[in-house]
Design an enzyme around this catalytic site. Structure first.
Site, PDB file in Angstrom:
ATOM      1  N   LYS A  25       0.707  -0.992  -0.068  1.00 23.93           N
ATOM      2  CA  LYS A  25       0.316   0.198   0.027  1.00 23.93           C
ATOM      3  C   LYS A  25       0.978   0.689  -0.090  1.00 23.93           C
ATOM      4  O   LYS A  25       0.545   2.207  -0.675  1.00 23.93           O
ATOM      5  CB  LYS A  25      -0.527  -0.078   0.575  1.00 23.93           C
ATOM      6  N   ASN A  26       1.729   1.231   0.659  1.00 23.73           N
ATOM      7  CA  ASN A  26       2.630   2.447   1.016  1.00 23.73           C
ATOM      8  C   ASN A  26       3.970   2.988  -0.132  1.00 23.73           C
ATOM      9  O   ASN A  26       4.332   3.809   0.131  1.00 23.73           O
ATOM     10  CB  ASN A  26       3.077   2.516   2.631  1.00 23.73           C
ATOM     11  N   CYS A 120      -5.729   8.105   8.840  1.00 24.76           N
ATOM     12  CA  CYS A 120      -6.396   7.645  10.038  1.00 24.76           C
ATOM     13  C   CYS A 120      -5.619   8.290  11.737  1.00 24.76           C
ATOM     14  O   CYS A 120      -4.952   9.456  11.771  1.00 24.76           O
ATOM     15  CB  CYS A 120      -5.772   6.035  10.429  1.00 24.76           C
ATOM     16  N   ARG A 125      -0.091  14.700  13.316  1.00 29.17           N
ATOM     17  CA  ARG A 125       0.971  14.479  11.356  1.00 29.17           C
ATOM     18  C   ARG A 125       0.885  16.055  10.572  1.00 29.17           C
ATOM     19  O   ARG A 125       0.142  15.761   9.538  1.00 29.17           O
ATOM     20  CB  ARG A 125      -0.538  13.872  10.633  1.00 29.17           C
ATOM     21  N   GLN A 129       7.234  19.615   6.900  1.00 25.46           N
ATOM     22  CA  GLN A 129       8.511  19.353   6.161  1.00 25.46           C
ATOM     23  C   GLN A 129       8.515  19.425   4.491  1.00 25.46           C
ATOM     24  O   GLN A 129       9.376  19.375   3.952  1.00 25.46           O
ATOM     25  CB  GLN A 129       9.428  18.228   6.370  1.00 25.46           C
ATOM     26  N   ASP A 308       3.819   0.602  11.762  1.00 23.52           N
ATOM     27  CA  ASP A 308       3.379   0.391  11.651  1.00 23.52           C
ATOM     28  C   ASP A 308       2.412  -1.384  11.891  1.00 23.52           C
ATOM     29  O   ASP A 308       1.586  -1.423  12.210  1.00 23.52           O
ATOM     30  CB  ASP A 308       2.954   0.180  10.266  1.00 23.52           C
ATOM     31  N   ILE A 330       6.506   7.268  16.842  1.00 18.61           N
ATOM     32  CA  ILE A 330       6.508   8.438  16.306  1.00 18.61           C
ATOM     33  C   ILE A 330       5.153   8.629  15.920  1.00 18.61           C
ATOM     34  O   ILE A 330       4.934   9.561  15.778  1.00 18.61           O
ATOM     35  CB  ILE A 330       6.215   6.898  14.675  1.00 18.61           C
ATOM     36  N   ARG A 400      -8.761  -0.181   4.165  1.00 15.53           N
ATOM     37  CA  ARG A 400      -8.185   0.939   2.989  1.00 15.53           C
ATOM     38  C   ARG A 400      -6.547  -0.262   3.041  1.00 15.53           C
ATOM     39  O   ARG A 400      -6.139   0.582   2.126  1.00 15.53           O
ATOM     40  CB  ARG A 400      -7.694   1.921   4.421  1.00 15.53           C
TER      41      ARG A 400
HETATM   42  N1  EPU Z   1       6.169  14.535  10.716  1.00 13.62           N
HETATM   43  C1  EPU Z   1       6.817  15.982  10.925  1.00 13.62           C
HETATM   44  N2  EPU Z   1       5.945  16.831   9.769  1.00 13.62           N
HETATM   45  C2  EPU Z   1       5.669  16.682   8.643  1.00 13.62           C
HETATM   46  C3  EPU Z   1       6.495  15.401   8.098  1.00 13.62           C
HETATM   47  C4  EPU Z   1       6.425  14.433   9.249  1.00 13.62           C
HETATM   48  O1  EPU Z   1       6.536  16.436  11.951  1.00 13.62           O
HETATM   49  O2  EPU Z   1       6.447  17.346   7.505  1.00 13.62           O
HETATM   50  C5  EPU Z   1       6.011  13.842  11.645  1.00 13.62           C
HETATM   51  C6  EPU Z   1       5.171  13.121  11.881  1.00 13.62           C
HETATM   52  O3  EPU Z   1       4.166  13.214  12.741  1.00 13.62           O
HETATM   53  C7  EPU Z   1       5.354  11.645  12.305  1.00 13.62           C
HETATM   54  C8  EPU Z   1       6.878  11.547  11.767  1.00 13.62           C
HETATM   55  O4  EPU Z   1       6.967  12.538  10.994  1.00 13.62           O
HETATM   56  O5  EPU Z   1       5.786  12.027  14.146  1.00 13.62           O
HETATM   57  C9  EPU Z   1       6.519  10.622  10.878  1.00 13.62           C
HETATM   58  O6  EPU Z   1       6.150  10.348   9.868  1.00 13.62           O
HETATM   59  P1  EPU Z   1       5.879  10.459   8.678  1.00 13.62           P
HETATM   60  O7  EPU Z   1       5.882  11.518   7.087  1.00 13.62           O
HETATM   61  O8  EPU Z   1       7.410   9.482   8.340  1.00 13.62           O
HETATM   62  O9  EPU Z   1       4.837   9.446   8.560  1.00 13.62           O
HETATM   63  P2  EPU Z   1       3.846   9.621   6.783  1.00 13.62           P
HETATM   64  O10 EPU Z   1       4.156   9.817   5.872  1.00 13.62           O
HETATM   65  O11 EPU Z   1       2.694  10.576   7.034  1.00 13.62           O
HETATM   66  C10 EPU Z   1       4.038   7.152   6.302  1.00 13.62           C
HETATM   67  C11 EPU Z   1       3.269   6.046   5.951  1.00 13.62           C
HETATM   68  C12 EPU Z   1       2.873   5.484   6.772  1.00 13.62           C
HETATM   69  C13 EPU Z   1       3.625   5.161   8.311  1.00 13.62           C
HETATM   70  C14 EPU Z   1       4.290   6.398   8.039  1.00 13.62           C
HETATM   71  C15 EPU Z   1       5.666   5.742   9.206  1.00 13.62           C
HETATM   72  C16 EPU Z   1       1.651   6.569   4.064  1.00 13.62           C
HETATM   73  C17 EPU Z   1       0.460   6.637   3.081  1.00 13.62           C
HETATM   74  N3  EPU Z   1       0.995   5.909   5.074  1.00 13.62           N
HETATM   75  O12 EPU Z   1       3.548   8.143   6.781  1.00 13.62           O
HETATM   76  O13 EPU Z   1       1.758   4.549   7.918  1.00 13.62           O
HETATM   77  O14 EPU Z   1       2.734   4.878   9.346  1.00 13.62           O
HETATM   78  O15 EPU Z   1       5.033   6.639   7.359  1.00 13.62           O
HETATM   79  O16 EPU Z   1       6.234   5.059   8.817  1.00 13.62           O
HETATM   80  O17 EPU Z   1       2.854   5.661   3.744  1.00 13.62           O
HETATM   81  C18 EPU Z   1      -0.538   2.991   7.541  1.00 13.62           C
HETATM   82  O18 EPU Z   1       0.111   2.268   6.571  1.00 13.62           O
HETATM   83  O19 EPU Z   1      -1.207   2.358   8.835  1.00 13.62           O
HETATM   84  C19 EPU Z   1       0.229   4.532   8.318  1.00 13.62           C
HETATM   85  C20 EPU Z   1      -0.360   5.046   8.841  1.00 13.62           C
END
Ligand code: EPU
Length: 419
Positions: A25-26, A120, A125, A129, A308, A330, A400
């Site tokens: 998925k991701n 979710c 979130r 960045q 995850d 996280i 999802r």
């Molecule tokens: N963060 C910031 N600023 C940003 C971006 C992230 O502070 O601009 C923080 C977030 O709040 C969090 C941490 O950095 O505390 C990590 O967030 P990340 O950006 O890595 O997460 P994401 O890209 O939004 C993806 C996956 C998530 C998975 C995370 C961590 C997708 C669509 N989602 O989310 O997947 O938990 O990476 O590996 O790829 C899931 O599949 O259930 C899921 C939530």
């Protein structure tokens, strides 16, 4: 009014047999968005047939992209006919990964407008960045009335140091940078398999990205991207969820079409709690005849223990002997499933980002509700372990990210059905 579907499980049956892992998925979500950057049609294989992928395809169709489904897992995207730079705001609010459309549109059309993405409810979130990266590449980014607008006459390469390790931020900057003028360096980049796969896909279209999978990524901008055919890698989290399900039920399951090296942090914990894990090229066998010992862990960016899988793993630990301590680094609200599992007899104390689990001998079935995707997976693991019937509401969260998880588990002998 249509009644929301529910999952019904009767636990206590060891899972046994062979199962094939679906595409990730991701990885699929950023790869689909990345296809918009191309100047020719692109064929993408091994897509999981899940609601988040269907939503991403609808968003792309709404932008004018041609979407031809060859089968449930193969799609041809024609990005040559884009007519809009504004993905449907209501749909964006339903899925966090919709933010990838902003990086892709900025890279392709020099502008994009998205609604703040949803997803979710697992804690705060931010996407600061992503915005910082777009600005460094020369885009003007502003937010008004809930819409995030990014525009640039010409993006140019830049040196970007991420303030935190972010999967979405790293990928989004890669997307925007691959057609920028000049070189971009992303420091403190995330190293997840999804990053490497997205970079490989972009490179298959002619992008010049090096270093994906390390914490420094270099993107040399190119002026055009050509069509290709590409297969998404297997789902790391579906693989892990099935490995945990096998161990939790004291079963013996062989997973096919997976990548064992992506699973090392989980494998180490499963070995520590007493399960056996055998790795082959693209196959993993998990068997766990004996009792489980409590283990403790902290979630971390890759190659650490993935957040995850924290939820499914903590479900397993509710019946391990002793006390397990889990620190979720996280997200600040990813323990809803443990609160819910107290209805099934789990003994848990949650203090902020720490959960302390005292293993009980047995869980008992109960009606429970999933609060998010992986919470749903955790409740399935709990239901597979419990005596009696478990009824899980809010199945749409599970849909999802897991393709036909009920059929998958039933093929391994589980008593589970959706109604
Ligand atoms: N963060 C910031 N600023 C940003 C971006 C992230 O502070 O601009 C923080 C977030 O709040 C969090 C941490 O950095 O505390 C990590 O967030 P990340 O950006 O890595 O997460 P994401 O890209 O939004 C993806 C996956 C998530 C998975 C995370 C961590 C997708 C669509 N989602 O989310 O997947 O938990 O990476 O590996 O790829 C899931 O599949 O259930 C899921 C939530």
């Amino acid at each position: 009014m249509t009644q929301e579907r529910r999952l019904y499980l009767r636990g206590g049956i060891p899972l046994e047999g062979d199962v094939q892992v679906h595409g990730g998925k991701n990885t699929a979500l950023p790869i689909l968005a990345a296809a918009l950057l191309c100047d020719e049609p692109v064929r993408i294989e091994n897509l999981p047939d899940i609601s988040d992928v269907r939503l991403m395809l609808s968003l792309m169709e709404g932008l004018g992209a041609g979407i031809e489904r060859e089968s449930a897992s193969v799609v041809v995207v024609d990005p040559t006919s884009l007519t809009s730079i504004t993905p449907d705001p209501a749909l964006c609010q339903r899925m966090r990964a919709s933010y990838y459309l902003l990086g892709a549109l900025l890279g392709k059309a020099g502008e994009g407008v998205i609604a703040r993405p949803g997803g979710c409810a697992i804690g705060v979130r931010p996407i600061d960045q992503h915005i910082k990266g777009f600005r460094a590449l020369g885009a003007q980014v502003k937010e008004q009335c809930g819409l995030l607008e990014a525009r640039a006459a010409q993006l140019h390469g830049a040196e970007i140091f991420m303030d935190c390790v972010t999967v979405g931020g790293t990928i989004n900057v890669m997307l925007a940078a691959c057609r920028a003028e000049g070189n971009t360096m992303i420091y403190n980049a995330a190293k997840e398999p999804h990053i490497v796969d997205t970079a490989n896909f972009l490179n298959a279209m002619g992008a010049r990205i090096r270093g994906a999978g390390t914490d420094v990524i270099r993107v040399r901008g190119v002026s055009r991207l050509h069509g290709c055919s590409y297969a998404v890698i297997p789902d790391q989290i579906e693989t892990g969820t099935l490995m945990i399900a096998a161990a939790a039920t004291h079963g013996d399951v062989t997973l096919h079409g997976c990548i064992p090296t992506h699973m090392e942090s989980l494998t180490a914990k499963l070995l520590e709690l007493g399960a056996r894990v055998d790795d082959y090229d693209d196959t993993i066998r998990v068997f766990a005849p004996g009792a489980h010992r409590a283990v403790s862990f902290k979630t971390q960016a890759y190659p650490g223990f993935p957040t995850d899988l924290q939820q499914p793993m903590s479900a397993l630990l509710t019946t391990a002997r002793g006390t397990s301590t889990i620190i979720e680094t996280i997200y600040d609200a990813r323990f809803h499933h443990l609160n819910e599992m107290q209805r099934m007899g789990a003994q848990v104390r949650i203090e902020g980002r720490t959960a302390v689990i005292n293993g009980v001998i047995k869980l008992h079935g109960a009606p429970v509700a999933a609060s998010d995707l992986r919470a749903g997976a955790a409740l399935i693991i709990a239901g597979l372990m419990a005596d009696g019937q478990t009824e899980i509401r809010n199945v749409h969260f599970i849909e999802r990210g897991y393709e036909n998880i009920d059929l998958h588990l039933r093929s391994l002998g589980a008593d589970i059905h959706k109604a």
